[in-house]
Write a protein that holds these residues in place. Structure first.
Motif, PDB file in Angstrom:
ATOM      1  N   ILE A 118       0.751  -1.029  -0.203  1.00 36.03           N
ATOM      2  CA  ILE A 118       0.044  -0.057  -0.019  1.00 36.03           C
ATOM      3  C   ILE A 118       0.701   1.274  -0.042  1.00 36.03           C
ATOM      4  O   ILE A 118       0.809   2.175  -0.794  1.00 36.03           O
ATOM      5  N   PHE A 186      -4.262  11.480   3.522  1.00 35.49           N
ATOM      6  CA  PHE A 186      -4.835  10.198   3.330  1.00 35.49           C
ATOM      7  C   PHE A 186      -4.194   9.077   4.613  1.00 35.49           C
ATOM      8  O   PHE A 186      -4.923   8.266   5.135  1.00 35.49           O
ATOM      9  N   VAL A 187      -2.891   8.909   4.318  1.00 40.11           N
ATOM     10  CA  VAL A 187      -2.231   8.254   5.212  1.00 40.11           C
ATOM     11  C   VAL A 187      -2.403   8.442   6.588  1.00 40.11           C
ATOM     12  O   VAL A 187      -2.432   7.644   7.506  1.00 40.11           O
ATOM     13  N   LEU A 189      -4.790   9.874   8.281  1.00 39.54           N
ATOM     14  CA  LEU A 189      -6.449   9.437   8.324  1.00 39.54           C
ATOM     15  C   LEU A 189      -6.528   7.750   8.710  1.00 39.54           C
ATOM     16  O   LEU A 189      -7.328   7.667   9.570  1.00 39.54           O
ATOM     17  N   ASN A 190      -5.768   7.592   7.686  1.00 40.70           N
ATOM     18  CA  ASN A 190      -6.085   5.820   7.549  1.00 40.70           C
ATOM     19  C   ASN A 190      -5.007   5.012   8.509  1.00 40.70           C
ATOM     20  O   ASN A 190      -5.477   3.783   8.524  1.00 40.70           O
ATOM     21  N   TYR A 191      -4.000   5.409   8.595  1.00 43.66           N
ATOM     22  CA  TYR A 191      -2.763   4.474   8.979  1.00 43.66           C
ATOM     23  C   TYR A 191      -1.977   5.201  10.264  1.00 43.66           C
ATOM     24  O   TYR A 191      -0.989   4.832  10.576  1.00 43.66           O
ATOM     25  N   SER A 192      -2.794   6.204  10.861  1.00 47.56           N
ATOM     26  CA  SER A 192      -2.141   6.909  12.132  1.00 47.56           C
ATOM     27  C   SER A 192      -1.895   5.699  13.318  1.00 47.56           C
ATOM     28  O   SER A 192      -0.628   6.026  14.058  1.00 47.56           O
ATOM     29  N   THR A 194      -0.691   3.049  12.842  1.00 44.92           N
ATOM     30  CA  THR A 194       0.776   2.506  12.766  1.00 44.92           C
ATOM     31  C   THR A 194       2.034   3.157  13.652  1.00 44.92           C
ATOM     32  O   THR A 194       2.736   2.628  13.881  1.00 44.92           O
TER      33      THR A 194
END
Length: 233
Positions: A118, A186-187, A189-192, A194
């Protein structure tokens, strides 16, 4: 009679000349109601599609390396063929180059595969040059630093994943252009979530490798970003 004969001869001569002209003329163009596609436009579309296809498969070709290693390891070595990086040890030097492509099992490999694919595709959507730069920094730079300062032996692609992640989080704010900024948002909001991986929350996870990778990703973003265009007053 002489006048009529002259007229007939003149008409016959004109018809003969017209027949010769029609015989030598090129065939009439076949005009279509549909406008012909521009060769340059067609070429650009083909080039764009080829680039998209190449960008899609590039991370998959890289992932083929750890997947091949893990399949061979599980089938022939029972999970004992691990290419581990041992810090500050001569025997651990090959791990600088190989440990990223070795995993402790399919679960470990699958979790890294998803993030790697991704994040790779997101960077490739922006720049192929940036992708190779960030990937090499995460792979070789992360391996070298882990060998120098790492507290324990380690292997896996997660350090590279965090390098890609660190780059993606900050590149949009540095460049302040539409596409990079949308990718960073986008990163975020969706992969924080991580980000929790860079903290010592799980004793079974080499969090310090994640932290090294993340920091390298941030530095990579500062190294490759392009200055935003300044508008004239």
């Amino acid at each position: 009679m002489t006048s009529e004969k002259s007229d007939r001869e003149l008409k016959a001569e004109l018809q003969r000349l017209m027949a010769e002209v029609e015989a030598d003329a090129p065939p009439a163009a076949n005009y279509s109601s549909e406008p012909a596609a521009s060769p340059a436009k067609t070429s650009n579309q083909s080039s764009a599609l080829a680039q998209i296809k190449a960008n899609f498969f590039l991370p998959l070709w890289i992932l083929a390396i750890p997947w091949t290693q893990e399949i061979i390891d599980q089938v022939f070595f029972g999970g004992q063929w691990n290419l581990i990086l041992h810090p500050r040890s001569l025997i651990g030097i090959p791990g600088i180059f190989l440990s990223a492509f070795s995993h402790s099992g399919f679960i470990h490999l699958i979790s890294n595969t998803i993030g790697f694919a991704i994040f790779s595709w997101l960077i490739l959507a922006k720049s192929r040059r940036d992708y190779w730069t960030v990937f090499l920094i995460g792979w070789l730079g992360g391996g070298a630093i882990s060998w120098l300062v790492g507290p324990t032996s380690v292997h896996g692609l997660s350090g590279v994943v965090y390098t890609l992640f660190g780059y993606l989080l900050v590149i949009g704010w540095l460049e302040r252009r539409v596409i990079p900024l949308l990718i960073s948002v986008f990163v975020l909001l969706n992969y924080s979530a991580t980000l929790w991986g860079i903290f010592p929350t799980n004793p079974m996870v080499a969090w310090w490798g994640h932290l090294i990778g993340f920091i390298l990703g941030v530095f990579a973003a500062y190294g490759v970003y392009r200055e935003p265009k300044k508008t004239l007053p």
